[in-house]
Design a protein around this motif. Structure first.
Motif, PDB file in Angstrom:
ATOM      1  N   GLN A   1      17.303 -12.511  32.231  1.00  0.00           N
ATOM      2  CA  GLN A   1      18.759 -12.582  32.042  1.00  0.00           C
ATOM      3  C   GLN A   1      19.142 -13.024  30.627  1.00  0.00           C
ATOM      4  OE1 GLN A   1      21.745 -11.874  33.715  1.00  0.00           O
ATOM      5  NE2 GLN A   1      20.279 -10.569  34.722  1.00  0.00           N
TER       6      GLN A   1
ATOM      7  N   GLY B   1      29.122 -22.273  24.877  1.00  0.00           N
ATOM      8  CA  GLY B   1      29.648 -21.608  23.677  1.00  0.00           C
ATOM      9  C   GLY B   1      30.071 -22.589  22.607  1.00  0.00           C
TER      10      GLY B   1
ATOM     11  N   ASN C   1      25.199 -19.995  20.231  1.00  0.00           N
ATOM     12  CA  ASN C   1      25.007 -18.687  19.579  1.00  0.00           C
ATOM     13  C   ASN C   1      25.442 -18.637  18.131  1.00  0.00           C
ATOM     14  OD1 ASN C   1      23.924 -17.564  21.814  1.00  0.00           O
ATOM     15  ND2 ASN C   1      25.778 -16.527  22.496  1.00  0.00           N
ATOM     16  N   PHE C   2      26.028 -19.712  17.635  1.00  0.00           N
ATOM     17  CA  PHE C   2      26.518 -19.664  16.245  1.00  0.00           C
ATOM     18  C   PHE C   2      26.638 -21.088  15.708  1.00  0.00           C
ATOM     19  CE2 PHE C   2      29.876 -19.021  19.413  1.00  0.00           C
ATOM     20  CZ  PHE C   2      30.561 -20.211  19.301  1.00  0.00           C
TER      21      PHE C   2
ATOM     22  N   PHE D   1      21.611  -6.674  18.064  1.00  0.00           N
ATOM     23  CA  PHE D   1      22.059  -5.446  17.397  1.00  0.00           C
ATOM     24  C   PHE D   1      23.358  -5.675  16.621  1.00  0.00           C
ATOM     25  CE2 PHE D   1      19.189  -3.538  20.590  1.00  0.00           C
ATOM     26  CZ  PHE D   1      18.382  -2.833  19.711  1.00  0.00           C
ATOM     27  N   MET D   2      24.203  -6.554  17.140  1.00  0.00           N
ATOM     28  CA  MET D   2      25.428  -6.884  16.399  1.00  0.00           C
ATOM     29  C   MET D   2      25.047  -7.535  15.068  1.00  0.00           C
ATOM     30  SD  MET D   2      28.844  -8.867  17.635  1.00  0.00           S
ATOM     31  CE  MET D   2      28.349 -10.538  17.622  1.00  0.00           C
ATOM     32  N   GLY D   3      24.068  -8.420  15.117  1.00  0.00           N
ATOM     33  CA  GLY D   3      23.601  -9.077  13.892  1.00  0.00           C
ATOM     34  C   GLY D   3      23.081  -8.068  12.885  1.00  0.00           C
TER      35      GLY D   3
ATOM     36  N   PHE E   1      30.230 -21.857  30.735  1.00  0.00           N
ATOM     37  CA  PHE E   1      30.361 -20.860  29.671  1.00  0.00           C
ATOM     38  C   PHE E   1      30.978 -21.483  28.420  1.00  0.00           C
ATOM     39  CE2 PHE E   1      31.996 -16.943  27.705  1.00  0.00           C
ATOM     40  CZ  PHE E   1      30.911 -16.098  27.895  1.00  0.00           C
TER      41      PHE E   1
ATOM     42  N   ILE F   1      18.607 -10.247  28.185  1.00  0.00           N
ATOM     43  CA  ILE F   1      19.644  -9.204  28.287  1.00  0.00           C
ATOM     44  C   ILE F   1      20.909  -9.655  27.547  1.00  0.00           C
ATOM     45  CG2 ILE F   1      21.238  -8.103  29.933  1.00  0.00           C
ATOM     46  CD1 ILE F   1      18.838  -7.928  31.878  1.00  0.00           C
ATOM     47  N   TRP F   2      21.261 -10.937  27.692  1.00  0.00           N
ATOM     48  CA  TRP F   2      22.489 -11.430  27.061  1.00  0.00           C
ATOM     49  C   TRP F   2      22.383 -11.485  25.540  1.00  0.00           C
ATOM     50  CZ3 TRP F   2      27.263 -12.707  29.180  1.00  0.00           C
ATOM     51  CH2 TRP F   2      27.341 -12.591  30.564  1.00  0.00           C
TER      52      TRP F   2
ATOM     53  N   PHE G   1      28.244  -3.312  19.139  1.00  0.00           N
ATOM     54  CA  PHE G   1      27.638  -2.690  17.946  1.00  0.00           C
ATOM     55  C   PHE G   1      27.670  -1.171  18.115  1.00  0.00           C
ATOM     56  CE2 PHE G   1      24.518  -3.691  21.174  1.00  0.00           C
ATOM     57  CZ  PHE G   1      23.857  -2.488  21.338  1.00  0.00           C
TER      58      PHE G   1
ATOM     59  N   LEU H   1      28.571 -14.391  11.663  1.00  0.00           N
ATOM     60  CA  LEU H   1      27.777 -13.394  10.941  1.00  0.00           C
ATOM     61  C   LEU H   1      28.530 -12.845   9.726  1.00  0.00           C
ATOM     62  CD1 LEU H   1      26.389 -11.561  14.086  1.00  0.00           C
ATOM     63  CD2 LEU H   1      24.943 -12.572  12.318  1.00  0.00           C
TER      64      LEU H   1
ATOM     65  N   ILE I   1      19.581 -18.132  17.253  1.00  0.00           N
ATOM     66  CA  ILE I   1      20.213 -17.829  18.548  1.00  0.00           C
ATOM     67  C   ILE I   1      19.221 -18.005  19.709  1.00  0.00           C
ATOM     68  CG2 ILE I   1      21.200 -15.912  19.916  1.00  0.00           C
ATOM     69  CD1 ILE I   1      22.605 -15.076  17.263  1.00  0.00           C
TER      70      ILE I   1
ATOM     71  N   MET J   1      33.140 -15.305  22.837  1.00  0.00           N
ATOM     72  CA  MET J   1      31.819 -15.750  22.407  1.00  0.00           C
ATOM     73  C   MET J   1      31.190 -14.746  21.440  1.00  0.00           C
ATOM     74  SD  MET J   1      31.551 -18.657  23.480  1.00  0.00           S
ATOM     75  CE  MET J   1      32.745 -19.560  24.441  1.00  0.00           C
TER      76      MET J   1
ATOM     77  N   THR K   1      20.469  -9.472  23.665  1.00  0.00           N
ATOM     78  CA  THR K   1      20.193  -8.171  23.047  1.00  0.00           C
ATOM     79  C   THR K   1      21.411  -7.614  22.274  1.00  0.00           C
ATOM     80  OG1 THR K   1      18.562  -7.722  24.740  1.00  0.00           O
ATOM     81  CG2 THR K   1      19.309  -5.836  23.479  1.00  0.00           C
ATOM     82  N   PRO K   2      22.622  -7.630  22.861  1.00  0.00           N
ATOM     83  CA  PRO K   2      23.770  -7.129  22.072  1.00  0.00           C
ATOM     84  C   PRO K   2      24.005  -7.965  20.808  1.00  0.00           C
ATOM     85  CG  PRO K   2      24.429  -7.523  24.353  1.00  0.00           C
ATOM     86  CD  PRO K   2      23.043  -8.040  24.211  1.00  0.00           C
ATOM     87  N   VAL K   3      23.664  -9.260  20.879  1.00  0.00           N
ATOM     88  CA  VAL K   3      23.850 -10.118  19.704  1.00  0.00           C
ATOM     89  C   VAL K   3      22.863  -9.707  18.612  1.00  0.00           C
ATOM     90  CG1 VAL K   3      23.891 -12.494  18.871  1.00  0.00           C
ATOM     91  CG2 VAL K   3      24.606 -12.007  21.198  1.00  0.00           C
TER      92      VAL K   3
END
Lengths: 289, 283
Positions: free
Chosen positions: B42, B201, B206-207, B52-54, B197, B45-46, A213, A61, B79, A53, B48-50
């Motif tokens: 929740q 997805g 998310n995309f 920063f990845m973005g 899941f 939290i899930w 990241f 991205l 997202i 995912m 948040t990494p997306v």
């Protein structure tokens, strides 16, 4: 000639009897582990779909012309963004599974109603937790191997470094990961309802440790928190060992930090366990749920 | 004075039963406030990494690569909206799917089954609270996450809400069928975990689904939820849509009717089966 036998039973605790008790617990856990083979399905599916995912989000991205990926590569130095994400998410899954398995070991015994009777046996009680760790380590080794095989075969992720050094980082990380699990198990037995605690701890790893990241992107205060979490060092060291061809000397600061974290969490885990044990005997809370 | 009891079923008593079930679930939900807090935090939290990845893929805060697929460089609005809608998927899989299993474990399913209330109405009652609490939690989540990461809808919110309704009703119709399957299997954690899941997805929570590998795109296009996510985003964020929005809305309305019929049909069949097997009280 008269011979006298001195039986060395569990009723007279000693080192040998403790080892035997530990072995008995280990064997029992292994038997339970094999009795419910549905974990095999989870073991095959989760290593693939959880990182997928994030990988698919990364793919979106990147853009059609890969312009986003060029920015990411320049920032992180990662030549393989799939491998970069797989390492972060695998470390997160490892900690998550340990929290559920080892963290809930005593709680599950409590729910089954066997904790009190086990507690009455003249055994070193910490071996109940250690015994859970054996099968858990075996299943996690399989989990990591399956992850490596699946991503190697399906996504052609190739190491650009030393597999042995990556393995060394994992071995050095074991005390910190499982020490946290031991500390967690002791808190769970006292706090009873622990799902929220699991969500909190694994949430901290997810937010602060840079699973997808580089930590350098975080604001300063968040980086300060990340520096206190062993998973940050583990992810960074594994990425360096596996994909940046880092040498042992280059990895040494992270390895030292992981060993220090390991010593800290194991000690804290043991101290919390003894505190919980004493408190439970004083308050009679061991059988409550 | 003539009293109207549940033992003499009428439309009024059935509606009252639905109301009582919904009120019971509402009370249970708020009895565990930490659970409600968890529902809000929740998802944050899930994602948040997306976030920063973005950032790692962006130039001056704009994800230009992402814009090539979606038509917007504001990936976090994209997202967050997907996360808010996918909360309903999780609720249907975990909440609706396990609604009857929880009654089974608590030992009240058999006695509930003996009441003169249509079993489908029992599920409808549970759906109402689930829809309401998930909507409230998702709105709070959007407010907090929007404040943290930025959420910039530019379209008509009412139209987007109306578009989401057939998708959500269809989803809950699917939940009826899923509740039946869980009732039959009894131990279905891995099934629920993995399927929720994957559906979440592959529907493009998310995309944009256009960015999927070519062999996964047909799977995504077969999921009606994909068009729901796409249409709501198209209206609210002005993103590129897979089909014209009115076509996607027609597909969602068809999905709603098909799923309500299919869900009720599967549930009734399974319910008859477990009564024949006598496994209703076993767990």
């Amino acid at each position: 000639m008269e011979t006298s036998l001195t039986p060395r039973s569990l009723g007279q605790p000693g080192f040998i009897s403790d080892v035997r008790a530990f072995y008995a617990i280990l064997r029992r856990e292994w038997t339970i582990f094999r009795r419910y083979p549905s974990w095999i399905i989870a073991l095959l599916i989760w290593p693939l779909i959880f990182p997928m995912m994030y990988i698919l989000t990364g793919r979106a991205l990147s853009g059609i012309d890969g312009s986003g990926l060029a920015v990411f590569t320049k920032l992180t130095g990662a030549t393989d963004f799939i491998g970069y994400i797989v390492i972060g998410t695998t470390v997160w899954m490892w900690q998550n599974i340990v929290l559920w398995d080892v963290g809930f070991a005593l709680r599950n015994e409590q729910m089954r109603g066997t904790l009190e009777s086990n507690w009455l046996s003249p055994t070193w009680r910490f071996s109940y937790l250690l015994g859970h760790t054996g099968p858990q380590l075996i299943s996690m080794t399989m989990f990591i191997l399956i992850t490596a095989i699946e991503f190697g075969l399906i996504f052609s992720v190739k190491l650009n470094g030393s597999a042995w050094l990556a393995l060394l980082v994992m071995l050095v990380s074991i005390p910190a990961i499982y020490g946290l699990g031991f500390a967690f198990a002791s808190i769970v037995i006292t706090a009873k309802e622990a799902h929220t605690f699991v969500f909190l701890v694994r949430g901290l790893v997810m937010i602060f440790c840079g699973i997808t990241f580089p930590v350098s992107l975080l604001p300063g205060w968040m980086q300060s928190i990340a520096n206190w979490l062993p998973q940050t060092y583990m992810i960074r060291a594994m990425r360096s060992a596996a994909f940046a061809n880092a040498s042992f000397t280059e990895l040494l600061p992270d390895l030292k930090a992981l060993l220090l974290f390991g010593a800290f969490w194991l000690t804290l885990g043991y101290l919390l366990f003894t505190w919980m044990e004493r408190r439970a005997r004083q308050t009679g809370a061991i059988g409550q749920y | 004075m003539e009293t109207q009891l549940l033992s003499r079923p009428s439309l009024a008593t059935q509606l009252y039963a639905i109301y009582v079930i919904a009120r019971k679930d509402w009370k249970v939900f708020w009895r565990y406030p930490l659970n409600a807090v968890s529902h809000v935090f929740q998802p944050i939290i899930w994602v948040t990494p997306v976030y920063f990845m973005g950032q790692a893929f962006s130039t001056n805060g704009q994800a230009l690569g992402f814009a090539q697929y979606s038509g917007t460089g504001d990936y976090m609005s994209f997202i967050l909206l997907g996360t808010a809608l996918s909360n309903f998927i999780l609720t249907v899989f975990w909440g609706m799917g396990f609604a009857l299993k929880e009654d089974m474990d608590a030992g009240v399913l058999e006695s509930n089954w003996l009441t003169p209330v249509s079993r489908i109405h029992i599920l409808v009652g549970r759906t109402l609270t689930s829809l309401l609490t998930t909507t409230i939690m998702s709105l709070i989540m959007l407010l907090i996450a929007g404040w943290m990461f930025g959420f910039h809808p530019t379209g008509n919110a009412l139209l987007a809400f109306l578009t989401a309704i057939p998708m959500l009703i269809g989803l809950y119709g699917f939940g009826f069928a899923f509740a039946g399957v869980v009732l039959l299997m009894r131990e279905a954690n891995t099934l629920v975990d993995v399927s929720s899941f994957l559906v979440q997805g592959l529907s493009g929570a998310n995309f944009p689904v256009r960015s999927l590998p070519y062999w996964l795109i047909p799977v995504s296009l077969m999921l009606p939820l994909t068009y729901g996510f796409d249409a709501v985003r198209g209206i609210l964020l002005k993103t590129n849509t897979l089909l014209p929005i009115y076509v996607e809305v027609i597909l969602l309305i068809v999905f709603m009717f098909v799923m309500l019929w299919f869900g009720a049909w599967i549930f009734n069949r399974v319910e008859r089966k477990v009564r024949v097997l006598g496994t209703l009280g076993q767990h």
